[in-house]
Design a protein around this motif. Sequence first.
Motif, PDB file in Angstrom:
ATOM      1  N   TRP A 190      -0.019  -1.503  -4.767  1.00  0.00           N
ATOM      2  CA  TRP A 190       0.818  -0.311  -4.670  1.00  0.00           C
ATOM      3  C   TRP A 190       0.266   0.742  -5.623  1.00  0.00           C
ATOM      4  O   TRP A 190       0.061   0.471  -6.813  1.00  0.00           O
ATOM      5  N   ALA A 213       6.975  -6.314  -6.812  1.00  0.00           N
ATOM      6  CA  ALA A 213       6.206  -6.333  -5.573  1.00  0.00           C
ATOM      7  C   ALA A 213       6.390  -7.687  -4.911  1.00  0.00           C
ATOM      8  O   ALA A 213       6.362  -8.720  -5.569  1.00  0.00           O
ATOM      9  N   LEU A 256       7.862  -3.037  -2.152  1.00  0.00           N
ATOM     10  CA  LEU A 256       7.941  -2.623  -3.544  1.00  0.00           C
ATOM     11  C   LEU A 256       9.381  -2.222  -3.811  1.00  0.00           C
ATOM     12  O   LEU A 256       9.921  -1.375  -3.089  1.00  0.00           O
TER      13      LEU A 256
END
Lengths: 113, 111
Positions: free
Chosen positions: B35, B63, B74
């Motif tokens: 992410w 996550a 997320l």
Amino acid sequence: DAGITQSPRHKVTETGTPVTLRCHQTENHRYMYWYRQDPGHGLRLIHYSYGVKDTDKGEVSDGYSVSRSKTEDFLLTLESATSSQTSVYFCAISEGLAVWEQFFGPGTRLTVL
Amino acid sequence: QKEVEQDPGPLSVPEGAIVSLNCTYSNSAFQYFMWYRQYSRKGPELLMYTYSSGNKEDGRFTAQVDKSSKYISLFIRDSQPSDSATYLCAMSAESDNDMRFGAGTRLTVKP
């Protein structure tokens, strides 16, 4: 931005002209990457380098070439710019094989008229 | 069909809310799941990465990877106005130098 600079930061050019974007790093990282970012597409890899004079193609390499003559510099060239190459271009670097941990530069906004 | 699909939003939540951001993917070879956070007019910065399946927590961020469903998430707890940014998921296979990114979800956290 992790010791990465990109130049120019903004450029407007006309269709058919050559354009070179420069990425400079002070981190002495081995890997360097060029991406383009477009709405709806996220970031897409254009070319990457795994050492001086060692480069390879990414997902969207057509119309682009790269060169790396020094560890710290990675150049992206549009030989004959087209309107479809209007985009934001990001350079990134990574150390070793940790491809997931890339550090990105501030970006270059390119407009091709 | 894109290899990585991500809802572009925009997503707007009040301060303190729990935020859920998601991506789906089609390539079963993906092993690394990342992410990135991108503030306006800036380059992306790595927020978290996970190898293979499971959960990973870092402060207010969690996550999750579900490889059986090809789905990653997320979560942001106690969201703050400073969390307002575009969040990009990214993935790569074991032997790849090529990360595949989602289109990004633009998040706004209102005070």
